[in-house]
Design an enzyme around this catalytic site. Structure first.
Site, PDB file in Angstrom:
ATOM      1  NE  ARG A 131      -6.387   0.043   0.142  1.00 28.15           N
ATOM      2  CZ  ARG A 131      -6.316  -1.168  -0.385  1.00 28.15           C
ATOM      3  NH1 ARG A 131      -7.282  -2.054  -0.123  1.00 28.15           N
ATOM      4  NH2 ARG A 131      -5.313  -1.531  -1.152  1.00 28.15           N
ATOM      5  CD  GLU A 176      -2.813  -7.351  -7.311  1.00 32.43           C
ATOM      6  OE1 GLU A 176      -1.740  -6.735  -7.143  1.00 32.43           O
ATOM      7  OE2 GLU A 176      -3.570  -7.681  -6.380  1.00 32.43           O
ATOM      8  CD  GLU A 217      -2.221  -5.902   1.503  1.00 33.16           C
ATOM      9  OE1 GLU A 217      -1.298  -6.599   1.043  1.00 33.16           O
ATOM     10  OE2 GLU A 217      -3.100  -5.364   0.805  1.00 33.16           O
ATOM     11  NE  ARG A 234       5.918  -2.376  -1.312  1.00 38.46           N
ATOM     12  CZ  ARG A 234       4.714  -2.935  -1.357  1.00 38.46           C
ATOM     13  NH1 ARG A 234       4.230  -3.592  -0.318  1.00 38.46           N
ATOM     14  NH2 ARG A 234       3.967  -2.834  -2.429  1.00 38.46           N
ATOM     15  CG  ASP A 246      -3.260  -2.446  -4.399  1.00 36.74           C
ATOM     16  OD1 ASP A 246      -2.107  -2.310  -4.836  1.00 36.74           O
ATOM     17  OD2 ASP A 246      -3.689  -3.510  -3.919  1.00 36.74           O
ATOM     18  CD  GLU A 261     -10.126   4.428 -17.963  1.00 35.37           C
ATOM     19  OE1 GLU A 261      -9.587   4.835 -19.006  1.00 35.37           O
ATOM     20  OE2 GLU A 261     -10.211   5.107 -16.934  1.00 35.37           O
ATOM     21  CD  GLU A 289       1.203 -11.824  -2.450  1.00 35.98           C
ATOM     22  OE1 GLU A 289       1.930 -12.494  -1.695  1.00 35.98           O
ATOM     23  OE2 GLU A 289       0.356 -11.024  -2.031  1.00 35.98           O
ATOM     24  NE  ARG A 290      -2.240 -10.248  -5.525  1.00 36.42           N
ATOM     25  CZ  ARG A 290      -3.382 -10.813  -5.162  1.00 36.42           C
ATOM     26  NH1 ARG A 290      -3.979 -11.683  -5.940  1.00 36.42           N
ATOM     27  NH2 ARG A 290      -3.926 -10.535  -4.009  1.00 36.42           N
ATOM     28  CD  GLU A 319       5.504  -0.640  -4.745  1.00 31.73           C
ATOM     29  OE1 GLU A 319       5.825  -0.124  -3.659  1.00 31.73           O
ATOM     30  OE2 GLU A 319       4.921  -1.732  -4.816  1.00 31.73           O
ATOM     31  CE  LYS A 334       2.147  -5.966   2.416  1.00 28.87           C
ATOM     32  NZ  LYS A 334       1.495  -6.802   1.386  1.00 28.87           N
ATOM     33  CG  ASN A 387       2.876 -10.054   1.429  1.00 25.17           C
ATOM     34  OD1 ASN A 387       2.843  -9.087   2.180  1.00 25.17           O
ATOM     35  ND2 ASN A 387       2.012 -10.222   0.438  1.00 25.17           N
TER      36      ASN A 387
HETATM   37  C1  GCV Z   1       2.530  -8.326  -2.149  1.00 25.55           C
HETATM   38  C2  GCV Z   1      -1.998  -5.765  -3.019  1.00 25.55           C
HETATM   39  C3  GCV Z   1      -1.795  -7.119  -3.628  1.00 25.55           C
HETATM   40  C4  GCV Z   1      -0.921  -7.987  -2.743  1.00 25.55           C
HETATM   41  C5  GCV Z   1       0.411  -7.255  -2.508  1.00 25.55           C
HETATM   42  C6  GCV Z   1       0.108  -5.909  -1.892  1.00 25.55           C
HETATM   43  C7  GCV Z   1       1.371  -5.090  -1.685  1.00 25.55           C
HETATM   44  O1  GCV Z   1      -2.767  -5.846  -1.871  1.00 25.55           O
HETATM   45  O2  GCV Z   1      -3.034  -7.726  -3.860  1.00 25.55           O
HETATM   46  O3  GCV Z   1      -0.715  -9.208  -3.377  1.00 25.55           O
HETATM   47  O4  GCV Z   1       1.250  -8.001  -1.663  1.00 25.55           O
HETATM   48  O5  GCV Z   1      -0.746  -5.181  -2.742  1.00 25.55           O
HETATM   49  O6  GCV Z   1       1.647  -4.248  -2.533  1.00 25.55           O
HETATM   50  O7  GCV Z   1       2.055  -5.278  -0.695  1.00 25.55           O
END
Ligand code: GCV
Length: 666
Positions: free
Chosen positions: A322, A379, A272, A305, A351, A498, A145-146, A373, A268, A188
């Site tokens: 948020r 990403e 999400e 987290r 984020d 940026e 992921e990412r 973190e 986590k 996740n």
């Molecule tokens: C692992 C963002 C990312 C997700 C990631 C999430 C997180 O939303 O797009 O891919 O999930 O952060 O940090 O849990």
């Protein structure tokens, strides 16, 4: 230039030609890893290496604890700190522990690699924190992921699948910059990964854990909060349910029976769509403490987290912000977490955007352990296609004065434990590594991995020092001018990125889902809580007292600085304020002119990077030249796309012309 020095890392590599004649090393310490590291890496710097176990008149480098070498430790040392000192033409690498000796040995190797004379090396180093961690977001099907550097180095086709030699090289890279904890699977945690804590998987994981632990890197796993249900045994995952507590205790015991040095869990929860204690009307403290109690007898930790927010927000609802979420959820629980729970707080409140303020939760927790973190994987910062060296960004975060205990209470002071010594603090980050031969996809993105470790060890290092060290140790045979050019490219890259992306701290505007490339309104009417609220009159999010009052989460006088438009820094203006396009920045430009100027400038800057790179062609190995050219050309396309979409969008909504009358598509 034809000869390839296309390296795979900053450690001395096997293509390097030894420049120093011979070396006699005495290893007083029994740690096997030290011998391996000397034979692998020092061997590449010297023509001949001899290793003995006892000191002789021949010994030139002596590696051992103070006790083993009969050397005195005259200053206060951390367990994993080290000293390198020279006495009577002998170089001593000393520490209180074998772990410290490993870091000291790698430091010595780096200094030699950078051209220092052995006799001149004299250092005392103590890490600023004991938690220097990396998180992988690897899935067991091999995807990441990412991830932007190929597939997972740990998993494939729903199985553990790795090349032990490569993992050892990886563990060396990490130990060489002081990383001491690693989690290997995505936060996740899906169906297959949930099973990682079952017996058969644990037996397979043992070998991997051993490779890392040889380098004093402790293995962690991300777990699924609903494991008691998903592994098929219980009806609930309620943290206050006795059966659930017992299930986790038994499960944890089994883990430690197989992997005695296991570190613990990353969680986590309630984020999400991941399960968590909210389902049962329980708090995050209830959830984390239940797991902590299961881990405590074995010395394990829970990294919990704080990335908890409403991802099903109604965009019409202007009362929900948020950015407030992490603080609102966790600050009120301060002091309620067990001693082996460590909260994990993203560096900013949203984020990992290219520009965000520092999370107000950092400093606000006084009786709870936590780590900051960062996101090494790019990403939102160019996905290892665009160059974006992140040390300048992280250094700014670490140097931020929270003023939580008066002026001069920086994030790095807090994370180093100088402000609230009774809590554990540290640093973690989402890593950018995959199975690409250069580890990070974009070769220069290695500098982010390297730099992360260096900053975690010493948050006061400058971004420039780190860039300089990385360039010099990665490209020892490239000429000075080219090294300086690469360093300059790295140092400028964050601001360049940026310039052509979302302006003045407003964030997002990325394509939805994969997050690469521009889509100004991509997230504007979505449930994710990430809006810029642009209309015909203005742009930005009002987070002041008249808006969401997010500013109030900061202590005074920080809150006041952000609240007041006249003191709010330009680069964060649109994070905190909704302003007219004609609002004048401190720079003297209007917001709209800044948007146009920065987007035109961003593209020009990428063009200049390409030009500088092309001019150095003859001084660069062909494969490296081609690789970076390819990346820069793709970056230029991306930058143009951002420039044109953002400029056109804001021209259309504002109707205000560019003062310099440049090409804006209508
Ligand atoms: C692992 C963002 C990312 C997700 C990631 C999430 C997180 O939303 O797009 O891919 O999930 O952060 O940090 O849990």
């Amino acid at each position: 230039m034809n000869a390839s020095t296309f390296t795979t890392c900053w450690l001395p590599n096997d293509k390097q030609v030894p420049t120093i004649s011979s070396l006699h090393i005495t290893l007083c310490s029994q740690a096997k890893v030290l011998e391996r590291v000397c034979l692998t890496y020092l061997n590449r710097l010297y023509n001949k290496i001899e290793i003995s176990r006892t000191m002789t008149s021949q010994s030139e480098i002596i590696i051992g604890t103070f006790n083993e070498t009969n050397q005195e430790c005259q200053i206060e040392m951390e367990l994993d700190g080290f000293i390198i000192r020279n006495e009577q033409r002998k170089t001593y690498v000393l520490s209180l522990s074998e772990q410290g000796l490993l870091y000291g040995t790698f430091h010595l190797i780096e200094q030699l690699q950078l051209g220092s004379k052995r006799e001149d090396i004299s250092v005392v180093q103590n890490p600023s924190t004991h938690i220097r961690m990396l998180n992988h977001w690897d899935n067991m099907d091999g995807t990441i992921e990412r991830g932007y550097a190929g597939r997972s180095i740990f998993f494939d086709q729903d199985e553990l699948s790795y090349d032990a030699k490569r993992i050892q090289q990886y563990a060396d890279l990490l130990a060489s910059v002081g990383i001491n904890k690693i989690s290997i699977n995505n936060v996740n945690v899906h169906r297959v990964e949930t099973k990682l804590i079952t017996e058969s998987k644990l037996r397979e994981l043992k070998e991997l854990a051993d490779i890392f632990s040889e380098n004093y890197i402790t293995l962690y796993l991300s777990i699924n909060y609903a494991s008691p249900i998903e592994l098929g045994e219980l009806q609930t995952a309620d943290p206050l349910d006795d059966e659930v507590k017992t299930w986790w205790k038994q499960q944890t015991k089994r883990i430690y029976q197989t992997i005695p040095g296991f570190g613990g869990f990353i969680v986590k929860a309630d984020s999400e769509h991941r399960p968590g204690p909210f389902t049962y009307g329980r708090t995050h403290a209830d959830g984390a403490n239940m797991l902590a109690k299961a881990l405590a007898p074995f010395g394990g930790n829970v990294f919990w987290r704080c990335f908890v927010y409403d991802c099903l927000q109604d965009w019409r609802d202007r009362t929900t912000d948020r950015a407030r979420a992490a603080f609102d959820h966790f600050q009120k629980l301060d002091g309620e977490f067990d001693d082996n729970v460590i909260l994990q707080i993203k560096n900013g409140p949203m984020d990992f955007q290219v520009r965000e303020p520092v999370s107000p939760l950092i400093g606000a927790l006084k009786a709870t352990n936590y780590v900051i973190e960062f996101q090494v994987t790019q990403e939102y910062t160019g996905q290892q296609i665009d160059l974006c060296y992140l040390m300048p960004q992280w250094s700014e975060v670490l140097a931020f004065d929270t003023q939580i205990k008066g002026e001069g209470t920086t994030v790095s002071d807090i994370l180093s434990g100088n402000v609230y010594p009774s809590i554990q603090t540290g640093i973690t980050a989402v890593v950018n590594v995959g199975n690409d031969s250069n580890w990070t996809g974009h070769e220069f993105a290695q500098a982010n991995l390297y730099g992360y470790g260096r900053l975690a060890w010493n948050p006061r290092l400058t971004a420039r020092t780190i860039a300089n060290d990385w360039v010099n140790s990665t490209y020892p045979s490239v000429n000075e001018e080219v090294k300086q050019m690469i360093e300059k490219m790295l140092m400028e890259s964050w601001v360049v990125y940026e310039n052509y992306t979302a302006p003045l701290g407003v964030g997002w505007m990325v394509k939805t889902g994969h997050h690469y490339g521009p889509d100004v309104n991509g997230y504007e009417y979505s449930p994710w809580g990430t809006y810029h609220f642009s209309d015909r009159d203005g742009i930005g999010v009002d987070r002041t007292k008249s808006g969401s009052n997010y500013v109030n989460q900061y202590t005074e006088p920080v809150a006041e600085v952000y609240e007041d438009m006249t003191t709010c820094p330009d680069e964060l203006l649109l994070f905190f304020h909704h302003v007219p396009y004609t609002h004048k920045l401190h720079s003297g430009k209007t917001v709209i002119q800044h948007i146009y100027d920065s987007h035109f400038e961003g593209v020009k800057q990428v063009e200049r990077l390409i030009l500088a790179w092309q001019q150095s062609k003859d001084e660069l190995p062909d494969d490296l030249y081609e690789h970076i050219s390819h990346k820069l050309n793709a970056q230029l396309e991306n930058a143009k796309e951002w420039r044109d979409k953002v400029n056109t969008y804001y021209y259309r909504v504002s109707g205000i012309h560019d003062q310099h009358d440049r090409k804006i598509y209508r």
